[in-house]
Structure formats: structure tokens, C-alpha cells
Scaffold this active site. Structure first.
Site, PDB file in Angstrom:
ATOM      1  CG  ASP A   7      -1.959   1.121   1.143  1.00 54.86           C
ATOM      2  OD1 ASP A   7      -1.752   2.080   0.363  1.00 54.86           O
ATOM      3  OD2 ASP A   7      -2.973   1.040   1.850  1.00 54.86           O
TER       4      ASP A   7
ATOM      5  CG  HIS B 170      -0.850   5.413   4.748  1.00 53.23           C
ATOM      6  ND1 HIS B 170      -1.841   5.680   5.662  1.00 53.23           N
ATOM      7  CD2 HIS B 170      -1.474   4.857   3.670  1.00 53.23           C
ATOM      8  CE1 HIS B 170      -3.009   5.297   5.164  1.00 53.23           C
ATOM      9  NE2 HIS B 170      -2.806   4.799   3.962  1.00 53.23           N
TER      10      HIS B 170
END
Length: 307
Positions: free
Chosen positions: A189, A194
Site C-alpha cells: 500500500d 501514510h
């Protein structure tokens, strides 16, 4: 332009071949916080190849590639800004224990599109099958801000339910590493939300946030280790709703309620297309919060079903 719901729902399943081995499993386990203490026999089940057991939530990253939330954005009729996308919920149904290594076919398609007025909710279902038959089914619920308004069905309420009123039967705390998101993203991911402070600010966050599926995996590991004797094969299904963000370095407080009796799996209705087969299973209800932010909710409506 609003999402073309008819186009998304009518698109043919996207099929891909996936493969994984012990290195992928170990990296995932480390990414959700396994391996502390490093020599603990219970942790070696997740980190040492000669003793390796696969936590079922590994299914969300098996085979690498983009996670379900990102893959939803490539479906015909869906053309949105990634910064407007949130992961609303995740459901997983295990047909068999996930093997340490395997090859399988994953077929994904949008099975629901809801119009919330100021937002859209899409549900992407992925069916994974190997040479011996079905392995698992997972569903990612994707919330897209600013993309509603086409006059479609509103669908079920997206508001998380409050946790049970009675005190939890078990409470565990899990401290996350400051670099937890950087480690977890190596499983596939690569969303800059993030890792990149500038992207996170554009999305409305004060700093990069932890992947929801990292909290999802860390929570399942806590439940398995606390209430299922570390036996990953007992998990039959696992679902949650993402109720709030987690920042790397924070502490998860995991509260667990375990009913005295078992109940029939599938008796409780779920969201769009929630997979279920009749069979006896127990049910553990879970609520997760961030300790450092006055127990701000993280995961809600969370259920682990086990046999």
C-alpha cells in the site's frame, strides 16, 4: 463529475493471478507489529519461517499490488482524487486457513454503490480461489468525499455503533512503532497519505496517518493471541468499520467482549453482499481506541467470528 454507478456496477470482474511465500507473510506480520519481544515463542509463530502461521488478515495484502481501496479507483466509471478517498470498512470471510505459500486467482468487482448526497460509498468484493477451491472473500468499503448526488440508493447507515455498555471482558494495549506505517507500506500500500507530510496535509491531516488495514491486522493479532490461544486457524470471519485515524507511535487500546455461548454464523445481517455460510461459530466483539487521544475511536462495529 459524480461517479458513474451503473458503469462501476456493470463492469466485468477484474481478474489477476497472485502468489506469496513465507517472506511476504513475515513482512506483513512485522508491519502490523509482530516480533516484540523478538524471542517470545508466541511471536515466533509470526516471524520464524520454521514455525510460521498466517494471520488471516494477511489476505488483504496477499500477492502484493494495490490494496482494495486503490483498486476500486481503477474500476470503469470511477475517476476520483485519491486525496478525497477514505477506507470506510473491511470484511473478510475465510473459507480455509491461508497457507504460508500459495498461488491463486483473485477476481474483484464493485458489488454496491451508495449515494450519500455529499459522498459516495463503493463496495469492492474480491473472491480468491486456488487449485483446491475458494480460499477467502474480502470486501473493502470505500468512502469518496464530494462524489455523491446522482440520485442513487443511500444504502445502510455509515455511522459506527457504540461499543457494548458493559465493561469489556479483556483489555489489551499495543504500542505502535513510530515507523510502523513505513514498514507496513512495504506490503504493497504505497498511498502517500501514510508517508508524505505534504500529501497528508492536502488530505486534511496534521501528519501522515497509519493505514487502516494495519490497525485492522494488529487488532486481529491481539484478539487471536488473547482469546484464541494464538491459533490463527480458528478465525472464520472478521469485519470492522474504520471510525478514526491512528498516528504511528500511538498506543491502541483493544477492548474485547466474548459471549458465553456460540451462535450460528450468518444469523446477523451484514452490509452489501457480506459473505456468510451457516455453521456454528463463536463471536468476539471488539472496540479499538487511541490511548494518547483520550480513547478516540479507531475501529468500531468490529467482530471476529471463530470456530
Amino acid at each position: 463529475m459524480p461517479i458513474d454507478a451503473a458503469g462501476a456496477l456493470g463492469a466485468a470482474p477484474r481478474v489477476r493471478e497472485i502468489a506469496w511465500d513465507h517472506k511476504d507473510v513475515q513482512l506483513y506480520h512485522l508491519g502490523i507489529g509482530a516480533g516484540r519481544p523478538a524471542t517470545d515463542p508466541g511471536e515466533l509463530r509470526y516471524t520464524l519461517e520454521s514455525r510460521l502461521h498466517v494471520l488471516p488478515s494477511f489476505a488483504t495484502v496477499a500477492g502484493g499490488g494495490a490494496p482494495g481501496v486503490i483498486r476500486t479507483l481503477s474500476v470503469p466509471g470511477v475517476d476520483v482524487d485519491l486525496a478525497h478517498v477514505l477506507h470506510g470498512g473491511q470484511r473478510l470471510r475465510l473459507h480455509r486457513p491461508v497457507p504460508v505459500r500459495g498461488r491463486a486467482t483473485a477476481a474483484a468487482r464493485v458489488v454496491a454503490a451508495y449515494d450519500k448526497g455529499t459522498a459516495a460509498v463503493l463496495v469492492l468484493r474480491t473472491e480468491v480461489t486456488d487449485a483446491d477451491g475458494p480460499l477467502w472473500t474480502d470486501e473493502a468499503e470505500v468512502y469518496v468525499r464530494g462524489e455523491g448526488g446522482w440520485g442513487g440508493e443511500r444504502g445502510p447507515s455509515g455511522r459506527p455503533s457504540p461499543p457494548p455498555a458493559e465493561p469489556a471482558d479483556h483489555v489489551a494495549e499495543r504500542v505502535l512503532r513510530e515507523d510502523q506505517a513505513l514498514l507496513y507500506r512495504l506490503s504493497g500500500d504505497w498511498n502517500p497519505l501514510h508517508a508524505d507530510p505534504e500529501f497528508a496535509a492536502r488530505a486534511g491531516f496534521e501528519r501522515p496517518v497509519l493505514h487502516g488495514l494495519c490497525s485492522y491486522g494488529a487488532t486481529l493479532k491481539t484478539v487471536v493471541d488473547t482469546l484464541l490461544d494464538g491459533d490463527v486457524t480458528r478465525v472464520r470471519a472478521y469485519r470492522t468499520r474504520f471510525a478514526g485515524v491512528v498516528y504511528p507511535g500511538e498506543t491502541l487500546r483493544v477492548r474485547m467482549w466474548r459471549p458465553a455461548g456460540a451462535e450460528r454464523y450468518g444469523a446477523e445481517g451484514g452490509g452489501a453482499g457480506e459473505a456468510g455460510e451457516a455453521g456454528e461459530a463463536g463471536e468476539i466483539r471488539v472496540a479499538v481506541s487511541a490511548v494518547e487521544r483520550d480513547d478516540a475511536p479507531v475501529l468500531a462495529d468490529t467482530v471476529v467470528r471463530y470456530g
